[in-house]
Design an enzyme around this catalytic site. Structure first.
Site, PDB file in Angstrom:
ATOM      1  N   GLY A  45       0.847  -1.225  -0.109  1.00 50.36           N
ATOM      2  CA  GLY A  45       0.330   0.302  -0.023  1.00 50.36           C
ATOM      3  C   GLY A  45       0.721   0.892   0.017  1.00 50.36           C
ATOM      4  O   GLY A  45       0.297   2.024  -0.449  1.00 50.36           O
ATOM      5  N   HIS A  70      20.115  14.715 -11.839  1.00 48.99           N
ATOM      6  CA  HIS A  70      19.910  14.459 -12.831  1.00 48.99           C
ATOM      7  C   HIS A  70      18.156  14.205 -12.861  1.00 48.99           C
ATOM      8  O   HIS A  70      18.180  14.976 -11.297  1.00 48.99           O
ATOM      9  CB  HIS A  70      20.656  13.779 -12.972  1.00 48.99           C
ATOM     10  CG  HIS A  70      20.418  12.505 -13.014  1.00 48.99           C
ATOM     11  ND1 HIS A  70      20.497  12.303 -11.211  1.00 48.99           N
ATOM     12  CD2 HIS A  70      19.662  10.938 -12.548  1.00 48.99           C
ATOM     13  CE1 HIS A  70      20.879  11.324 -11.015  1.00 48.99           C
ATOM     14  NE2 HIS A  70      19.951  10.418 -11.916  1.00 48.99           N
ATOM     15  N   HIS A  72      16.012  11.955 -12.341  1.00 51.38           N
ATOM     16  CA  HIS A  72      15.832  10.886 -11.869  1.00 51.38           C
ATOM     17  C   HIS A  72      14.572  11.223 -10.997  1.00 51.38           C
ATOM     18  O   HIS A  72      15.538  11.356 -10.215  1.00 51.38           O
ATOM     19  CB  HIS A  72      16.437   9.435 -12.381  1.00 51.38           C
ATOM     20  CG  HIS A  72      17.046   8.697 -13.132  1.00 51.38           C
ATOM     21  ND1 HIS A  72      18.013   8.476 -14.233  1.00 51.38           N
ATOM     22  CD2 HIS A  72      16.214   8.947 -14.718  1.00 51.38           C
ATOM     23  CE1 HIS A  72      18.282   7.913 -14.924  1.00 51.38           C
ATOM     24  NE2 HIS A  72      17.102   8.424 -15.653  1.00 51.38           N
ATOM     25  N   HIS A  75      15.865  11.813  -7.638  1.00 46.89           N
ATOM     26  CA  HIS A  75      17.283  11.966  -7.210  1.00 46.89           C
ATOM     27  C   HIS A  75      15.638  13.452  -7.109  1.00 46.89           C
ATOM     28  O   HIS A  75      16.693  14.052  -6.550  1.00 46.89           O
ATOM     29  CB  HIS A  75      18.734  12.070  -7.947  1.00 46.89           C
ATOM     30  CG  HIS A  75      19.216  11.070  -8.152  1.00 46.89           C
ATOM     31  ND1 HIS A  75      20.652  11.127  -7.034  1.00 46.89           N
ATOM     32  CD2 HIS A  75      19.248   9.701  -8.375  1.00 46.89           C
ATOM     33  CE1 HIS A  75      20.942   9.946  -7.005  1.00 46.89           C
ATOM     34  NE2 HIS A  75      20.071   9.526  -8.193  1.00 46.89           N
ATOM     35  N   ASP A 193      29.371   7.222  -7.065  1.00 49.36           N
ATOM     36  CA  ASP A 193      28.063   6.642  -6.819  1.00 49.36           C
ATOM     37  C   ASP A 193      28.644   5.010  -6.723  1.00 49.36           C
ATOM     38  O   ASP A 193      29.207   4.259  -7.860  1.00 49.36           O
ATOM     39  CB  ASP A 193      27.633   6.564  -8.094  1.00 49.36           C
ATOM     40  CG  ASP A 193      26.734   5.642  -9.040  1.00 49.36           C
ATOM     41  OD1 ASP A 193      26.321   5.484  -7.509  1.00 49.36           O
ATOM     42  OD2 ASP A 193      26.268   6.229 -10.022  1.00 49.36           O
ATOM     43  N   SER A 364      23.781  -0.508 -17.983  1.00 55.08           N
ATOM     44  CA  SER A 364      22.732   0.553 -16.797  1.00 55.08           C
ATOM     45  C   SER A 364      23.663   1.884 -17.054  1.00 55.08           C
ATOM     46  O   SER A 364      24.638   1.838 -17.810  1.00 55.08           O
ATOM     47  CB  SER A 364      23.408  -0.236 -15.498  1.00 55.08           C
ATOM     48  OG  SER A 364      23.945   0.698 -14.472  1.00 55.08           O
ATOM     49  N   GLY A 365      22.876   2.784 -16.080  1.00 53.61           N
ATOM     50  CA  GLY A 365      23.886   4.125 -16.518  1.00 53.61           C
ATOM     51  C   GLY A 365      24.829   4.314 -15.266  1.00 53.61           C
ATOM     52  O   GLY A 365      24.912   5.368 -14.424  1.00 53.61           O
ATOM     53  N   HIS A 366      25.237   3.411 -14.560  1.00 49.30           N
ATOM     54  CA  HIS A 366      26.659   3.765 -13.359  1.00 49.30           C
ATOM     55  C   HIS A 366      27.485   2.935 -13.948  1.00 49.30           C
ATOM     56  O   HIS A 366      27.982   1.633 -14.014  1.00 49.30           O
ATOM     57  CB  HIS A 366      25.332   3.065 -12.687  1.00 49.30           C
ATOM     58  CG  HIS A 366      24.159   3.912 -11.790  1.00 49.30           C
ATOM     59  ND1 HIS A 366      23.857   4.660 -10.950  1.00 49.30           N
ATOM     60  CD2 HIS A 366      23.175   2.914 -12.022  1.00 49.30           C
ATOM     61  CE1 HIS A 366      23.150   4.798 -10.936  1.00 49.30           C
ATOM     62  NE2 HIS A 366      22.253   3.803 -11.407  1.00 49.30           N
ATOM     63  N   HIS A 388      24.821   6.323  -2.517  1.00 50.93           N
ATOM     64  CA  HIS A 388      24.317   6.377  -3.822  1.00 50.93           C
ATOM     65  C   HIS A 388      24.232   4.111  -3.148  1.00 50.93           C
ATOM     66  O   HIS A 388      25.013   3.259  -4.159  1.00 50.93           O
ATOM     67  CB  HIS A 388      24.518   6.418  -5.212  1.00 50.93           C
ATOM     68  CG  HIS A 388      23.921   7.678  -5.441  1.00 50.93           C
ATOM     69  ND1 HIS A 388      24.119   8.641  -6.307  1.00 50.93           N
ATOM     70  CD2 HIS A 388      23.942   8.432  -4.235  1.00 50.93           C
ATOM     71  CE1 HIS A 388      23.931   9.979  -6.049  1.00 50.93           C
ATOM     72  NE2 HIS A 388      23.809   9.312  -4.545  1.00 50.93           N
ATOM     73  N   ASP A 443       1.454   7.475   1.118  1.00 51.06           N
ATOM     74  CA  ASP A 443       0.469   6.560   1.535  1.00 51.06           C
ATOM     75  C   ASP A 443      -0.616   7.501   0.653  1.00 51.06           C
ATOM     76  O   ASP A 443      -1.053   7.912   1.537  1.00 51.06           O
ATOM     77  CB  ASP A 443       0.375   5.357   2.324  1.00 51.06           C
ATOM     78  CG  ASP A 443      -0.966   4.319   1.903  1.00 51.06           C
ATOM     79  OD1 ASP A 443      -1.702   4.467   0.965  1.00 51.06           O
ATOM     80  OD2 ASP A 443      -1.390   4.141   2.514  1.00 51.06           O
TER      81      ASP A 443
END
Lengths: 556, 556
Positions: A45, A70, A72, A75, A193, A364-366, A388, A443
């Site tokens: 829930g 950025h 996302h 963030h 990161d 992946s972006g990492h 992160h 919630d």
């Protein structure tokens, strides 16, 4: 106190998500990022988890700015819930990040108007005792930045989310020289990161992904339906380039993806030729081999475009024999079963499926092991703090730091809410006492009201259901009036449990009258507790289940 | 009808698990395997899923035997729930499989005594019109077999779970010659394990796994704690061999693993030197570098040994700095988050973790692309039916079959409950109508009583909780007596929602009295429905949550 810098992570250190870090010098504060986290399976829930900002209470006037790395949601996603609670400080963001933040704010009823300042990807500006210099970082959304925060105690480099991509698509290649130059200013602390610290080697370039995607375009004669994350604008760009090359029109499907594409187009962050994008009304006129649909739902999310298609529940699309379906994403932990279901449903309808376990059609972006190492080698920090990532990811990142020679005692593995102090003499202190940094759950309209109690109840009812029994006691005779009402859900199938319910009623009547015979006046709480205990035992004995037993005892 | 063979899969075709297949000729029946499946995340409280055996009702006397391929729960786990319901037919199993089945049966109170016949791994016997010839198969538990079922319409080869391992540990290497010889009898239908049809190449040999595990033994100076599946006896054997080589004593920890090891030891299926295994009381005397603990919990299951250790909740063990922890298993889909938590907790306490994404310290027990192909090439079946896998896995297995030249129309991609008929003239017919093969859920003592209704209620309450309101109506005046009682759980934090509750009560009182003023006699169902609707709307407006609203209206 005055000459110390405090760094306080409110999130992002024991999870992937909920990124938010406070930098405080004297009484002046800047904040980096303000993200959400998605709930685990044991938080039914719950919509999102956001950072706890109680530390900032009373300090609103001292907050000089919120810096965003950025666009996302892990963030920026908590901004609509929190920004007005900390005095609506100015927000500093690059063009695309700003566009996404503003659009999201508009979706919130009663959301305040944001005080948002657009910055360039390479920019410099002062905020009180802090001087910010930002620089471009490759990620899988355009317009991302890393930050150097110059403070009176030294320079801090915060990587944001990043990877080193020498051949990205729709973005500039990483400029290592530039990072080197910035780092030559003497980096006291590198905050980097850790999301992919578990992964060996170097991340895959978006160019490679595009080349693999191209193979699918070459061999497909029917429609191509490519599902990816709504925010993965770099991937969307790659797919659009390929569509243009292979003479396909593009339909974007899925609410959040449409929004992101619209923003990026408006800001020139997506390069699309005229007449490439079409609307849902136009698809009928286009032959399958000339159509690419880019959509959401690669995780098998029930309400996203591809899952609706799979369930034959989509407004204007259906799967056809000959469709090629590309799942261009990783599987977010916890979604494995729903992705399996998605693949089953789609292949049952005759689609051919390409997914990233078969071939490299997702990156992946990492940054991975070698990139993380390179970042340290370039920046040569005195102190290093992996950010992160969960504890284990950060410990692996720490091991990488030790490989490049950063001494163990200069590596900060702290927890959310731990105050890290650096003095002017470049000594480090990590306070043992933590400030509040617990989960704040969203919630529906409630923020923070769903806590442990509510969640525990939800989990308990999910497991064995609940059993309410309502007993009316005649206040004059002490006898039970009428047959007790039972409301039970999620426990047993009631229609087939008549005998169990009958016996439960009898047990309760006997129990209550046994007590009321002896007690005057009747202690209703005692009666309730007795029912709870004895009825619970009885039900467990008969079913091996432990429903939540909730007695209501009323004197009438 | 008489000269047709019917094959009816009751499970295992739309899932990995719940394997059970009926073979019927004339009215004579044999069954292969009787397994359970583990529930998905959307089935809270459910312990297991078992096959629906209603097709066998009234046919009990015709069931000549249950043949077991190996001792894993997805192949034998449903026996205690079902065997007495189908007339307790004889069970045919190899020594270890028999040992595990008998032990499990003993754990069930009131379980009947099984009629179980031990067979050799290479054996032949007749059951009515069927002749069975079984042969050894490598898997990750010893004593597994494949079956050739000779029927009047032709020979069927059922692979069971298998991989081709030329260098297994604690088992004989695959004997391809033997399979070739068996297959030379002309295979009409091959039914083959699809679990790993998505995986390219060849599965990793257990020997390779052991070599990689050995690297960890070489570099560890402290204790080694190796977690794996309780049933993975081959892996346990490898670890014990290594312990003996590197002078470590072995403690087995975890109830189910202990049971399995005990059975295997008794039957000579585990080779262990004297004095290698120790009890929990002995570990204190042994120095860390001489100790190996093999335990359950590699999936982060809350009640298993390693998770208890991670949570500092274990009776006699705790993590120490210098411990090497080996997670020698795959991550079962759905467990990714709990494994992440496990790694975080363990590394926080200073343990070094080795897991199978870092290095090859786990191999699946299932054949991959090249092995599946080889099985078809050796057996050269006319018909091919991929089994043991979801639809998508079986479609990939079908593609492999097409690669080796089996024509599309001879490949059977059916669903659970579909009756496959093969005639003496070797023609195939798949009935469109299905027999009942739906999930039968086990929850505590209840078998099959938790169905869609109960599950939907559980899911609903898990998401937004429930809200019971109890209204007493004075039968004479029609007024509401006392303030309505509210029982709510999992919805809002009640202590901080006093105003909401007050307003909810007011709304209900007004609503009820508005109706009772006009209606005599009062239609209580109408009142209930009105409360349900209006109160539901009110609560949603105030919270954006939809708790299950359950009004109780009593006239007194």
């Amino acid at each position: 106190m005055e000459d110390k810098l405090k760094i306080i992570p409110l999130g992002g250190l024991e999870e992937v998500g909920r990124n938010m870090t406070i930098f405080e010098y004297g009484n002046k504060i800047i904040i980096v990022d303000m993200g959400i986290q998605f709930p685990d399976a044991d938080m039914p829930g719950v919509d999102f988890i956001i950072p706890n900002i109680s530390y900032l209470k009373g300090k609103e006037k001292n907050i000089l700015g919120l810096l965003l790395t950025h666009g996302h949601y892990d963030h920026i996603g908590a901004i609509p819930y929190l920004i007005h609670k900390i005095g609506s400080p100015p927000i500093f963001a690059t063009s695309l990040t700003k566009g996404i933040v503003v659009k999201r704010q508009e979706d919130f009823k009663n959301g305040i108007k944001l005080n948002i300042k657009e910055i360039k990807r390479s920019d410099r500006f002062k905020l009180g005792p802090f001087e910010i210099e930002n620089f471009p970082q490759n990620h899988n959304i355009p317009d991302g930045v890393g930050l150097v925060i110059k403070t009176p105690v030294g320079n801090i480099l915060h990587t944001g989310d990043f990877k080193f991509d020498h051949t990205p698509v729709g973005d500039e290649p990483v400029n290592l020289k530039k990072i080197e130059k910035i780092a030559s200013q003497n980096i006291l602390l590198l905050m980097s990161d850790s999301t992919n610290a578990e992964m060996p080697g170097h991340s895959i370039s978006e160019k490679t992904i595009q080349q693999n995607l191209e193979k699918i375009f070459k061999e497909s004669n029917g429609r191509i339906i490519a599902a990816t994350f709504a925010s993965l604008l770099s991937r969307i760009q790659e797919l659009i380039f390929l569509a243009q090359k292979y003479n396909r029109k593009v339909l974007i499907d899925g609410w959040s993806m449409k929004n992101n594409v619209e923003i990026a187009l408006k800001l020139g962050k997506l390069k699309v030729k005229n007449n490439t994008l079409i609307s849902s009304r136009q698809i009928k006129k286009i032959s399958p081999k000339n159509l690419l649909i880019i959509c959401t739902g690669s995780q098998g999310e029930g309400d996203a475009s591809l899952m609706k298609l799979a369930h034959k529940d989509h407004k204007y699309l259906s799967i056809q024999e000959g469709d090629s379906i590309i799942l261009s994403s990783s599987i977010v932990p916890g979604n494995e079963k729903s992705v399996q279901e998605l693949k089953d449903l789609l292949s049952k309808q005759g689609a051919k499926i390409y997914h990233s376990q078969m071939m490299d059609i997702h990156a992946s972006g990492h940054a991975q092991h070698d990139e993380l190492k390179l970042m340290m080698e370039i920046t040569k920090p005195k102190f290093f703090m992996p950010i992160h990532g969960s504890f284990y990811m950060r410990v692996l990142h720490k091991e990488i730091a030790q490989e490049v020679g950063i001494p163990k005692e200069n590596i900060i593995i702290s927890e959310n809410g731990q105050v890290i102090e650096i003095s002017k003499d470049r000594t480090l202190n990590i306070a043992k006492k933590k400030i509040a940094s617990n989960y704040v759950m969203v919630d529906g309209l409630g923020i923070g009201d769903v806590g442990e109690v509510v969640l525990r109840d939800r989990q308990m009812m999910a497991k064995d259901g609940m059993f309410v029994i309502i007993v009316l006691i005649d206040s004059e005779t002490g006898r039970v009036k009428q047959s007790p009402d039972i409301i039970s859900r999620g426990f047993v199938y009631l229609r087939e449990s008549k005998k169990l319910l009958f016996n439960a009623r009898q047990l309760v009547i006997n129990l209550v009258e046994h007590i009321t015979q002896k007690q005057t006046p009747v202690n209703l709480n005692y009666v309730k507790n007795e029912i709870k205990e004895k009825l619970g035992e009885f039900l467990f004995k008969k079913t091996s289940r432990r429903p939540m037993v909730l007695p209501v005892v009323l004197e009438v």
